[in-house]
Design a protein around this motif. Structure first.
Motif, short mmCIF file in Angstrom:
data_model
loop_
_atom_site.label_atom_id
_atom_site.label_comp_id
_atom_site.label_asym_id
_atom_site.label_seq_id
_atom_site.Cartn_x
_atom_site.Cartn_y
_atom_site.Cartn_z
N UNK B 18 0.83 -1.20 0.00
CA UNK B 18 0.00 0.00 0.00
C UNK B 18 0.86 1.25 0.00
N UNK B 19 0.26 2.28 -0.49
CA UNK B 19 0.94 3.57 -0.54
C UNK B 19 -0.01 4.56 0.09
N UNK B 20 0.43 5.20 1.12
CA UNK B 20 -0.49 6.12 1.78
C UNK B 20 0.24 7.28 2.40
N UNK B 21 -0.47 7.97 3.27
CA UNK B 21 0.12 9.17 3.86
C UNK B 21 1.34 8.83 4.70
N UNK B 22 1.37 7.58 5.20
CA UNK B 22 2.52 7.24 6.03
C UNK B 22 3.64 6.62 5.20
N UNK B 23 3.53 6.72 3.90
CA UNK B 23 4.58 6.17 3.05
C UNK B 23 4.16 4.85 2.44
N UNK B 24 5.12 4.17 1.84
CA UNK B 24 4.82 2.91 1.15
C UNK B 24 5.12 1.74 2.06
N UNK B 25 4.21 0.82 2.05
CA UNK B 25 4.40 -0.33 2.94
C UNK B 25 4.11 -1.63 2.22
N UNK B 26 4.94 -2.60 2.47
CA UNK B 26 4.61 -3.92 1.97
C UNK B 26 3.85 -4.63 3.08
N UNK B 27 2.62 -4.94 2.82
CA UNK B 27 1.80 -5.50 3.88
C UNK B 27 2.00 -7.00 4.03
N UNK B 28 2.09 -7.67 2.89
CA UNK B 28 2.09 -9.13 2.96
C UNK B 28 2.67 -9.70 1.70
N UNK B 29 3.38 -10.79 1.84
CA UNK B 29 3.81 -11.51 0.65
C UNK B 29 3.78 -12.99 0.95
N UNK B 30 3.51 -13.75 -0.08
CA UNK B 30 3.49 -15.20 0.08
C UNK B 30 4.05 -15.84 -1.19
N UNK B 31 4.88 -16.77 -1.26
CA UNK B 31 5.44 -17.42 -0.08
C UNK B 31 6.39 -16.49 0.67
N UNK B 173 -0.40 -14.68 8.95
CA UNK B 173 -1.29 -15.62 8.25
C UNK B 173 -2.47 -16.11 9.08
N UNK B 174 -2.22 -16.65 10.29
CA UNK B 174 -3.38 -17.17 11.01
C UNK B 174 -4.35 -16.07 11.47
N UNK B 175 -3.84 -14.85 11.60
CA UNK B 175 -4.68 -13.83 12.21
C UNK B 175 -5.44 -12.99 11.19
N UNK B 176 -5.02 -13.06 9.96
CA UNK B 176 -5.53 -12.08 9.02
C UNK B 176 -6.18 -12.78 7.83
N UNK B 178 -7.42 -11.64 5.01
CA UNK B 178 -6.98 -11.21 3.69
C UNK B 178 -5.69 -11.91 3.30
N UNK B 179 -4.80 -12.05 4.28
CA UNK B 179 -3.54 -12.74 4.00
C UNK B 179 -3.82 -14.18 3.59
N UNK B 180 -4.75 -14.80 4.28
CA UNK B 180 -5.06 -16.20 3.95
C UNK B 180 -5.68 -16.29 2.56
N UNK B 181 -6.50 -15.31 2.22
CA UNK B 181 -7.09 -15.30 0.88
C UNK B 181 -6.02 -15.19 -0.18
N UNK B 182 -5.05 -14.31 0.04
CA UNK B 182 -3.99 -14.14 -0.94
C UNK B 182 -3.16 -15.41 -1.07
N UNK B 183 -2.91 -16.03 0.06
CA UNK B 183 -2.16 -17.28 0.03
C UNK B 183 -2.93 -18.32 -0.78
N UNK B 184 -4.24 -18.36 -0.55
CA UNK B 184 -5.06 -19.34 -1.24
C UNK B 184 -5.06 -19.08 -2.75
N UNK B 185 -5.13 -17.80 -3.09
CA UNK B 185 -5.11 -17.45 -4.51
C UNK B 185 -3.82 -17.96 -5.14
N UNK B 186 -2.72 -17.71 -4.45
CA UNK B 186 -1.42 -18.15 -4.96
C UNK B 186 -1.37 -19.66 -5.09
N UNK B 187 -1.78 -20.37 -4.03
CA UNK B 187 -1.73 -21.83 -4.05
C UNK B 187 -2.60 -22.38 -5.17
#
Lengths: 379, 548
Positions: B18-31, B173-176, B178-187
């Motif tokens: 994401x890119x926002x007022x607090x700068x650019x952040x990588x939120x999640x990556x999988x693997x 992964x276990x808590x979020x 959206x992260x699990x969805x992205x992982x599933x998409x990748x898998x």
């Protein structure tokens, strides 16, 4: 070369006071202010991205560049950052251009290190005509040779990307796709030159290796190389006991005038008047599962008066008008005590088995016909 | 979401930035990045967000994954707002990033040499996920909440002791969700090529990568080829489901269209699409659309409806190995039979009627049909059709080559238009030939228009049809004994435009409402000017090739 045009060549650098900018571009004004603002972070980049080939797509354009950073105390800010890149339409396939961009960045780096070509304002101006020539020649011929100064010349060539070729087996038969006379021997390596005479569309790899006295793997690799460049294609061994059948492509003989011409010229017996299309088409259609070439010859003897059946088959295979039906033995039942089948698994054709074991077709046939545990599939 | 893709069709990784007022952040990556286990001061996931990557020390990674630290990814993938709403593509050395920046950044990374259609499919998926996220963000700030969660986890991990080498993403992964969805998409993309997500347990995003589902002998089928084939489906084709009815229905989402359900319940391998339309109470266009949809998703294939006269042969791509999983599956489905023996029977073209009367009567007829269906579903068999071509024996003067121009349209008097369904007026169903008599013919079939017998009108019609031939061709044809019968000659002339090798017997039967025996007799009578061959139908041969 061909369809993919380079629309623009640009030279960008990090100016000590103005920051990232485009110093030169041909044609002028091609890259808009807006476009550069959007992509500049990929043109004059952070250290992690330097010396990498970066292609960014934005606003309908593709920009390919390789950012360079030369560190030295003599530069203001202790580093010289620049990038010579190409711009194409976003839909262009640009893989072939990448080596060119990489090479150019290498050239400029060398020039700068040797003679300060870029940091010197006067010599830097030479870039503009160089870029113009590059653009023109690469688009026209796909190659460019430019002397820069007394000791440096740029040599560039667009290399077409090709698909990886199939693995060549010992029982495959290479055949020239174009007339052999057009082949310039001297352009090729020694192994290829040595086996050239033996490539006649009938000898298979193993035979070529034996007769040309060249090691099998070398022959394989040489032929694979020829395959990669589309100089030869592979067909199967010809025997009168072979079985073929037509593919939907056989209709192209009816539809396509150029294929008709080519075919009739190819298959007509030497010294005879040109064969009739009807006869040739009937011959191809006469190839059906269960019919051997021998059968074809006896059934269609009239049509074969002007036609060389071996070249008929060869042409049919090259153009995929027909395909070969191979025999695959499968050992379906066996006692618990005997070993599992190694070759009779349905994965190995007669061609392959005969090649590997040295048996002839007839021998293999006799051996298998009497074995009640083995069935044969054709495909 | 950026997908990193390999040479083939699977992504290397999925990244959310994401890119926002607090700068650019990588939120999640999988693997997750592999934790480097060498001794030099390398990129461990434990790094403080302010440390820079020293590329010199990084292990050689063919995927290029570990070359890109989280920070640099955040920077390069957080594009400016002008790039939002459009496809984003960036290639660095041999790694490609594809995404669809919206207000949110979703890059996919793909390896450089991926097929452009794979890239656009990945981009499509990016976009769909982005749209769903956008919607949920507006509705209940879903993304902001998830992002906060991810950042919080990352901070937490950074503050933990050095001894724990766990990637922060692993904790996320276990808590979020959206992260699990992205992982599933990748898998899913890496394995089946079919993705089904429920963003925030609410919005469904489904997607399929046709490249994984449709393969011909090892190479994937480009979507354009698939689409071309789907456009060429005719009403006389049939839909063969690749799963059992029950299994297929279970896979459908709750809110799917009732038409789809009806179609699945009514379709059968012996019913052509036109009959299916009637039975399922849908119009043909709908049937075509749903059929195309099922085929695209790899749930069904197009075949010619099963009937006695169908001739099948072993497919050149068939896996006939003794040890293949297919052989095993067959043995389980049909005990005391083995696949290779069955396949051997189809080494020579075999019609269903011949297959059904084997010398050993130990096998039930119904089971034999089931076996054929099983083999068709697994693309082990191809169907052969008869194609006919007009080729007149050349005279000595004639070079024997065909004319360049196509038979002009004046020859196409009568018969159905051969275009796509929207242009067709649908007559009565023509069932597979062995089952019923041919039904009453179509309104514009010329057999109905013209009165029988040798009327001057008929003779004129025949002359017109034959006018498109050369003088020599006409002479030869008229000299054939069968041509003396005006009925036969008229039929021949009427069908002339089919004799170019592009229309098989069954198509002529369907369009002209004729019986197989009629046609075969005609071919025989005029055999001196016709050349006949058998091969598979190129239009549906795409669906007769194996998967994977």
């Amino acid at each position: 070369m061909g369809t993919d045009r380079i629309e623009c060549i640009f030279f960008s650098e990090f100016h000590p006071t103005l920051g990232p900018k485009i110093t030169y571009q041909v044609p002028e004004e091609y890259i808009s202010r807006e476009l550069f603002d959007t992509v500049q972070v990929y043109i004059i980049t952070k250290p992690e991205l330097q010396n990498k080939l970066i292609t960014v797509t934005a606003m309908g354009k593709k920009l390919i560049g390789c950012p360079v950073c030369i560190e030295h105390k003599k530069y203001s800010r202790n580093a010289l950052l620049f990038n010579l890149g190409l711009v194409c339409d976003a839909r262009t396939k640009t893989c072939a251009l990448e080596p060119i961009v990489k090479k150019l960045s290498g050239y400029l780096t060398t020039l700068e290190l040797e003679s300060g070509f870029i940091s010197n304002e006067e010599s830097k101006q030479k870039l503009l005509p160089i870029m113009s020539t590059l653009l023109e020649e690469l688009n026209a011929t796909g190659a460019c040779t430019l002397p820069i100064d007394e000791s440096n010349t740029i040599n560039l060539k667009l290399i077409e990307q090709r698909r990886d070729p199939l693995i060549v087996q010992e029982y495959d038969v290479p055949v020239f796709t174009q007339c052999k006379d057009h082949f310039i021997k001297s352009q090729w390596d020694l192994t290829t030159q040595q086996i050239l005479a033996y490539i006649d569309g009938f000898r298979h790899i193993q035979k070529i290796s034996a007769e040309a006295d060249v090691e099998l793997n070398l022959v394989r690799i040489a032929v694979q190389n020829l395959l990669y460049y589309g100089v030869v294609t592979l067909v199967s061994i010809f025997q009168y006991s072979n079985v073929y059948c037509t593919t939907p492509t056989v209709q192209s003989l009816i539809d396509d005038r150029s294929i008709q011409e080519e075919c009739l010229n190819y298959v007509t017996k030497k010294g005879q008047k040109r064969a009739f299309l009807r006869d040739v088409f009937q011959l191809y259609c006469g190839l059906t599962p269960g019919t051997t070439v021998r059968d074809l010859c006896s059934r269609y003897s009239q049509q074969l008066q002007r036609v060389d059946e071996r070249r008929l088959i060869q042409y049919g295979l090259i153009k995929a008008l027909i395909r070969r039906l191979q025999k695959y033995p499968v050992k379906v039942t066996r006692d618990e005590r005997s070993r599992p089948p190694r070759l009779y698994t349905g994965c190995h054709s007669y061609d392959e088995i005969c090649c590997k074991t040295g048996m002839s077709y007839k021998e293999l046939d006799e051996r298998l016909e009497n074995d009640p545990n083995i069935i044969v599939c054709w495909k | 979401i950026f997908f990193k893709c390999g040479e083939k069709t699977s992504p290397i990784s999925v990244i959310l930035v994401t890119s926002g007022s607090r700068g650019n952040k990588l939120l999640f990556r999988y693997p997750f990045q592999r934790v480097a286990d060498c001794t030099s001061s390398l990129t461990t996931k434990q790094r403080s967000p302010y440390a820079l990557n020293t590329t010199g020390d990084v292990l050689e990674d063919p995927d290029g994954d570990s070359r890109f630290s989280d920070i640099i990814l955040a920077t390069i993938l957080a594009t400016k707002s002008d790039m939002c709403g459009k496809k984003f593509e960036l290639k660095i050395d041999n790694v490609r990033f594809v995404g669809h920046p919206t207000l949110l950044q979703h890059p996919h990374t793909i390896q450089a040499n991926a097929d452009p259609s794979v890239i656009s499919c990945m981009h499509n998926l990016s976009r769909r996920i982005a749209i769903a996220l956008q919607h949920e963000e507006r509705r209940c700030q879903y993304l902001t909440r998830e992002a906060k969660l991810m950042l919080a986890m990352q901070d937490e991990v950074t503050n933990m002791t050095e001894s724990d080498p766990q990637s922060p993403f692993r904790q996320i992964l276990p808590k979020c969700k959206l992260a699990r969805d992205l992982k599933e998409a990748y898998d899913s993309l890496c394995t089946t090529g079919v993705v089904r997500l429920h963003i925030n347990n609410w919005l469904e995003v489904s997607f399929c990568l046709p490249h994984k589902i449709h393969r011909v002998g090892g190479n994937h089928v480009p979507p354009e080829a698939l689409e071309r084939s789907l456009k060429a489906i005719r009403p006389y084709h049939a839909l063969l489901l690749l799963d059992s009815e029950k299994a297929l229905l279970a896979q459908l989402p709750l809110d799917c269209s009732p038409a789809l359900v009806r179609l699945i319940k009514t379709c059968s391998a012996v019913k052509n699409l036109q009959q299916l339309a009637q039975d399922a109470d849908l119009n043909l266009l709908q049937i075509f659309q749903i059929a195309a949809h099922l085929v695209y998703w790899g749930k069904a294939i197009i075949v010619y409806p099963l009937c006695e006269n169908n001739v099948y042969m072993l497919s050149p791509h068939a896996n006939i190995s003794l040890y293949s999983p297919l052989a095993e599956g067959f043995g389980q489905q049909f005990p005391s039979h083995d696949l290779p023996s069955m396949l051997a029977k189809f080494s020579l073209p075999l019609s269903l009627s011949e297959f059904r009367n084997p010398l050993d009567a130990s096998v039930q007829e119904a089971q034999l049909i089931q076996m054929v269906v099983w083999m068709l579903q697994r693309r082990l068999l191809i169907q052969l059709h008869t194609y006919v071509c007009l080729l007149v024996p050349p005279s000595e003067e004639e070079p024997g080559l065909l004319r360049d121009e196509e038979l002009p349209l004046v020859a196409r008097v009568g018969g159905r238009s051969l275009s796509t369904p929207s242009a067709l007026s649908f007559g009565s169903p023509t069932s597979s030939d062995d089952m019923t008599l041919t039904s009453p013919s179509m309104d514009n079939s010329s057999a109905e228009l013209l009165p029988g017998g040798d009327s001057p009108l008929n003779r004129r019609m025949t002359e017109t049809l034959l006018a498109s031939l050369t003088e020599h061709e006409r002479q030869v044809i008229l000299n054939i004994p069968a041509a003396q019968s005006p009925e036969d000659l008229r039929m021949f002339a009427r069908l002339l435009h089919y004799f170019r090798g592009h229309h098989h017997l069954e198509e002529i039967m369907y369009n002209e409402n004729m019986r197989r025996s009629q046609l075969k007799t005609l071919f025989d009578k005029f055999r001196s000017v016709l050349v006949v061959t058998n091969h598979e139908d190129p239009v549906i041969s795409l669906f007769q090739s194996p998967l994977g």
